[in-house]
Scaffold this active site. Structure first.
Site, PDB file in Angstrom:
ATOM      1  N   LYS A 189       0.829  -1.209   0.000  1.00 53.43           N
ATOM      2  CA  LYS A 189       0.000   0.000   0.000  1.00 53.43           C
ATOM      3  C   LYS A 189       0.863   1.259   0.000  1.00 53.43           C
ATOM      4  O   LYS A 189       1.583   1.526   0.957  1.00 53.43           O
ATOM      5  CB  LYS A 189      -0.908   0.054   1.229  1.00 53.43           C
ATOM      6  CG  LYS A 189      -1.928   1.193   1.096  1.00 53.43           C
ATOM      7  CD  LYS A 189      -2.595   1.564   2.396  1.00 53.43           C
ATOM      8  CE  LYS A 189      -1.841   2.610   3.163  1.00 53.43           C
ATOM      9  NZ  LYS A 189      -1.807   3.930   2.517  1.00 53.43           N
ATOM     10  N   GLU A 263      10.476   0.769  10.154  1.00 53.33           N
ATOM     11  CA  GLU A 263      11.425   1.879   9.945  1.00 53.33           C
ATOM     12  C   GLU A 263      10.675   3.144  10.305  1.00 53.33           C
ATOM     13  O   GLU A 263       9.792   3.573   9.556  1.00 53.33           O
ATOM     14  CB  GLU A 263      11.833   1.958   8.467  1.00 53.33           C
ATOM     15  CG  GLU A 263      12.519   0.739   7.921  1.00 53.33           C
ATOM     16  CD  GLU A 263      13.993   0.706   8.259  1.00 53.33           C
ATOM     17  OE1 GLU A 263      14.514   1.719   8.783  1.00 53.33           O
ATOM     18  OE2 GLU A 263      14.610  -0.329   8.002  1.00 53.33           O
ATOM     19  N   CYS A 297      13.632  10.397   6.802  1.00 50.64           N
ATOM     20  CA  CYS A 297      13.605   9.829   8.157  1.00 50.64           C
ATOM     21  C   CYS A 297      14.960  10.000   8.838  1.00 50.64           C
ATOM     22  O   CYS A 297      15.025  10.194  10.042  1.00 50.64           O
ATOM     23  CB  CYS A 297      13.179   8.379   8.138  1.00 50.64           C
ATOM     24  SG  CYS A 297      14.063   7.385   6.947  1.00 50.64           S
ATOM     25  N   GLU A 394      10.440  14.799  15.828  1.00 46.78           N
ATOM     26  CA  GLU A 394      10.672  14.807  14.377  1.00 46.78           C
ATOM     27  C   GLU A 394       9.767  15.874  13.735  1.00 46.78           C
ATOM     28  O   GLU A 394       8.558  15.856  13.928  1.00 46.78           O
ATOM     29  CB  GLU A 394      10.344  13.426  13.793  1.00 46.78           C
ATOM     30  CG  GLU A 394      10.612  13.340  12.305  1.00 46.78           C
ATOM     31  CD  GLU A 394      10.418  11.928  11.742  1.00 46.78           C
ATOM     32  OE1 GLU A 394       9.329  11.367  11.890  1.00 46.78           O
ATOM     33  OE2 GLU A 394      11.385  11.413  11.157  1.00 46.78           O
TER      34      GLU A 394
HETATM   35  P1  NAI Z   1       1.921   7.824   8.644  1.00 42.06           P
HETATM   36  O1  NAI Z   1       2.819   6.999   9.475  1.00 42.06           O
HETATM   37  O2  NAI Z   1       0.510   8.029   9.092  1.00 42.06           O
HETATM   38  O3  NAI Z   1       1.830   7.208   7.158  1.00 42.06           O
HETATM   39  C1  NAI Z   1       2.712   6.250   6.627  1.00 42.06           C
HETATM   40  C2  NAI Z   1       1.917   5.127   5.965  1.00 42.06           C
HETATM   41  O4  NAI Z   1       1.161   4.412   6.938  1.00 42.06           O
HETATM   42  C3  NAI Z   1       0.891   5.600   4.932  1.00 42.06           C
HETATM   43  O5  NAI Z   1       0.848   4.680   3.864  1.00 42.06           O
HETATM   44  C4  NAI Z   1      -0.409   5.564   5.719  1.00 42.06           C
HETATM   45  O6  NAI Z   1      -1.562   5.440   4.923  1.00 42.06           O
HETATM   46  C5  NAI Z   1      -0.208   4.334   6.575  1.00 42.06           C
HETATM   47  N1  NAI Z   1      -1.018   4.281   7.792  1.00 42.06           N
HETATM   48  C6  NAI Z   1      -1.549   5.313   8.501  1.00 42.06           C
HETATM   49  N2  NAI Z   1      -2.211   4.845   9.575  1.00 42.06           N
HETATM   50  C7  NAI Z   1      -2.093   3.500   9.552  1.00 42.06           C
HETATM   51  C8  NAI Z   1      -2.549   2.438  10.418  1.00 42.06           C
HETATM   52  N3  NAI Z   1      -3.257   2.697  11.526  1.00 42.06           N
HETATM   53  N4  NAI Z   1      -2.221   1.169  10.112  1.00 42.06           N
HETATM   54  C9  NAI Z   1      -1.491   0.888   9.011  1.00 42.06           C
HETATM   55  N5  NAI Z   1      -1.060   1.838   8.157  1.00 42.06           N
HETATM   56  C10 NAI Z   1      -1.339   3.126   8.429  1.00 42.06           C
HETATM   57  O7  NAI Z   1       2.618   9.233   8.437  1.00 42.06           O
HETATM   58  P2  NAI Z   1       1.922  10.640   8.073  1.00 42.06           P
HETATM   59  O8  NAI Z   1       0.713  10.887   8.924  1.00 42.06           O
HETATM   60  O9  NAI Z   1       1.679  10.641   6.646  1.00 42.06           O
HETATM   61  O10 NAI Z   1       3.046  11.691   8.521  1.00 42.06           O
HETATM   62  C11 NAI Z   1       3.038  12.213   9.856  1.00 42.06           C
HETATM   63  C12 NAI Z   1       4.416  12.301  10.424  1.00 42.06           C
HETATM   64  O11 NAI Z   1       5.017  11.026  10.406  1.00 42.06           O
HETATM   65  C13 NAI Z   1       5.372  13.183   9.647  1.00 42.06           C
HETATM   66  O12 NAI Z   1       5.274  14.502  10.071  1.00 42.06           O
HETATM   67  C14 NAI Z   1       6.712  12.574   9.981  1.00 42.06           C
HETATM   68  O13 NAI Z   1       7.194  13.109  11.184  1.00 42.06           O
HETATM   69  C15 NAI Z   1       6.399  11.128  10.183  1.00 42.06           C
HETATM   70  N6  NAI Z   1       6.763  10.310   9.017  1.00 42.06           N
HETATM   71  C16 NAI Z   1       7.961   9.684   9.060  1.00 42.06           C
HETATM   72  C17 NAI Z   1       8.385   8.942   7.996  1.00 42.06           C
HETATM   73  C18 NAI Z   1       9.699   8.278   8.038  1.00 42.06           C
HETATM   74  O14 NAI Z   1      10.163   7.777   7.020  1.00 42.06           O
HETATM   75  N7  NAI Z   1      10.332   8.226   9.174  1.00 42.06           N
HETATM   76  C19 NAI Z   1       7.585   8.826   6.768  1.00 42.06           C
HETATM   77  C20 NAI Z   1       6.303   9.490   6.838  1.00 42.06           C
HETATM   78  C21 NAI Z   1       5.939  10.213   7.928  1.00 42.06           C
END
Ligand code: NAI
Ligand code: MG
Length: 484
Positions: A189, A263, A297, A394
């Site tokens: 996804k 990650e 990240c 972050e």
């Molecule tokens: P997120 O962690 O919500 O999204 C990442 C992925 O997880 C997306 O595909 C999303 O649809 C999916 N997802 C969301 N809720 C889920 C659940 N309950 N179960 C399974 N999958 C789920 O990140 P978001 O809200 O887009 O970004 C928010 C913050 O997260 C950012 O400000 C940043 O600090 C952090 N982030 C960190 C990343 C990294 O690579 N370390 C990447 C993306 C976001």
């Protein structure tokens, strides 16, 4: 005469053409080798964050859709993929890599349109690196028994893979390639703001002749991700994203037999010692925090400067920041593109307010920002306290928190003092100092006199709240194998 570019949207001879890019108006789900309409009947819009224009409508998969995808993956695993020889598997993966290379310009433009990423980075970093992940892992497919001598190895079965929006195609490649090489089937996804390159990849995978159901791409929001995590017939979850969602996933699979690699976030330290080559270090600092708008990240979001070179480094850093062009991601001269979404821009702006309210000194480069789209100026905060939220949390944007230090012990103590442990960078002329620091920093990756260098052969992953498990290299393959 060509007009000089002043703001993001003026005509520029350096503007990448989009005429070779074909986007569908509407994308369905890629399940069992076919494009199928979602049982949910729902679609959502993905936009270009640089213009706020709608690029396409994309299916929003529900539980029933995810169930269909998992069933297709399981059937493909049992009937076909587990019976396919490792050398045949390798051929498919090589073929996917070559087809991607042939269409790399198209991938780069779509990535920049959907994510707001500058074209130079999509073209020179994301897409070639994504291809390399397929090439690298293809090479392992028929040699795994030599990598794990005296062990009996077998694939896990069905892998559920959930990826973020900061490196959409690269993350898809990073997850899919090792899973295929080790003989697993996949339900992946992409993130809701950046689904288009994963869908383009589905087209390539289809053209490669990979048997139906081996790779399934389901688009949607967090609920779609949760449906994958909670599906009882998924053997492994590979997740990259926020620490918050990582914790939800960890709780959801506790007590089940599912394996996981997570990650998660980071707050990586970049450390400049007083003997460092300063110009080179400043380039590394700029790359560390402003690369990909800071949506990285392992971004070097905390800078530690040894006191004796503080003034010089700040002066050079501000000078370099002032030369950065923020604007149209499709312009080859742009250094900093659009923030991925309105939500992310709001998060970043929230931190700018927090930093000012805490009394840290803020500096922003005085560049123009385009009038439409989501943008943020490169920003520094100086005199930031160790307890500040700018240091501990972050931000995931182009915002750097700067601190000073006197001794090596002091900087190690401060650098290690956050909930995260993903990466770190050290800038010094002395090999012994590098060795001393790299062994004491609690970070999955430590770069010396460089930053943000990636290779498919290098394992990557964190300590503490940055997650667990390693991806990349042989470690990444191991995460998709059962071993006795
Ligand atoms: P997120 O962690 O919500 O999204 C990442 C992925 O997880 C997306 O595909 C999303 O649809 C999916 N997802 C969301 N809720 C889920 C659940 N309950 N179960 C399974 N999958 C789920 O990140 P978001 O809200 O887009 O970004 C928010 C913050 O997260 C950012 O400000 C940043 O600090 C952090 N982030 C960190 C990343 C990294 O690579 N370390 C990447 C993306 C976001
Ligand atoms: Mg988008």
């Amino acid at each position: 005469m060509a007009k000089k570019q002043t703001k993001g949207w003026d005509y520029s001879p350096a503007l990448e053409s989009t005429s070779h890019v074909e986007l569908k108006k509407r994308y369905d789900l890629y399940i069992n080798g076919e494009w199928v309409k979602p049982a949910s009947k729902k679609y959502f819009k993905t936009i270009n964050p640089a213009t706020e224009e709608v690029l396409a409508e994309v299916a929003h998969a529900n539980d029933e859709d995810v169930d269909r995808a998992v069933k297709a993956a399981r059937k493909a695993y049992t009937d076909v993929w587990s019976k396919t020889s490792p050398s045949e598997r390798a051929k498919y993966i090589y073929r996917i890599a070559r087809l991607m290379q042939e269409r790399s310009r198209e991938f780069a433009v779509i990535e920049s349109l959907d994510a707001g990423k500058v074209i130079r980075e999509s073209r020179d970093i994301d897409v070639p690196l994504a291809c390399n992940h397929f090439f690298y892992n293809a090479g392992w497919a028929d040699k795994l028994e030599y990598a794990f001598p005296n062990r009996t190895i077998a694939p896990l079965g069905v892998a559920g893979q959930i990826i973020p929006w900061n490196f959409p195609l690269l993350m898809a490649a990073w997850k899919i390639a090792p899973a295929l090489a080790t003989g697993n089937c996949i339900v992946l996804k992409p993130a809701e703001t950046t689904p288009l390159t994963a869908l383009k990849l589905a087209e390539i995978i289809h053209d490669s002749g990979l048997p139906p159901g081996v790779v399934n791409i389901v688009t949607g929001y967090g609920d779609t991700g949760a449906a994958i995590v909670n599906h009882e017939d998924v053997d492994k979850i590979a997740f990259t994203g926020s620490t918050g969602v990582g914790k939800i996933i960890q709780n959801a699979i506790a007590g089940t037999s599912k394996k996981a690699t997570l990650e998660l976030g980071g707050k990586s330290a970049n450390i400049i010692m007083d003997d460092a080559p300063l110009d080179q270090a400043v380039e590394g600092i700029v790359n560390g925090i402003f690369f990909n708008q800071g949506h990285v990240c392992c971004a070097g979001s905390r800078l530690f400067i040894q006191e004796g070179v503080y003034d010089k480094v700040i002066e050079k850093l501000k000078h370099r920041m002032n030369s950065l062009i923020v604007g149209n991601p499709l312009d080859k001269n742009t250094d900093i593109g659009a923030i991925n979404s309105k939500e992310q821009l709001d998060i970043i702006n929230g931190y700018l307010k927090i930093g000012q309210a805490e009394g840290a000194e803020m500096y922003q480069s005085p560049c123009d920002l385009p009038e439409t789209g989501f943008y943020c100026r490169p920003t520094l905060f100086m005199n930031v306290a160790q307890s500040s939220r700018l240091v501990q949390e972050e931000i995931f944007g182009p915002v750097l928190a700067i601190q000073t230090f006197r001794t090596v012990d002091e900087v190690i103590q401060k650098a290690n003092n956050t909930p995260f442990g993903l990466a770190a960078g050290v800038w010094t002329d002395k090999g012994s100092r590098i060795f001393n620091l790299t062994t004491k920093l609690r970070a999955g990756v430590v770069w010396a006199n460089t930053f943000n260098k990636f290779d498919p052969a290098s394992p990557f992953g964190g300590y503490k709240e940055s997650g667990f498990g390693r991806e990349g290299g042989l470690h990444g393959l191991e995460g998709y194998l059962k071993m006795n």
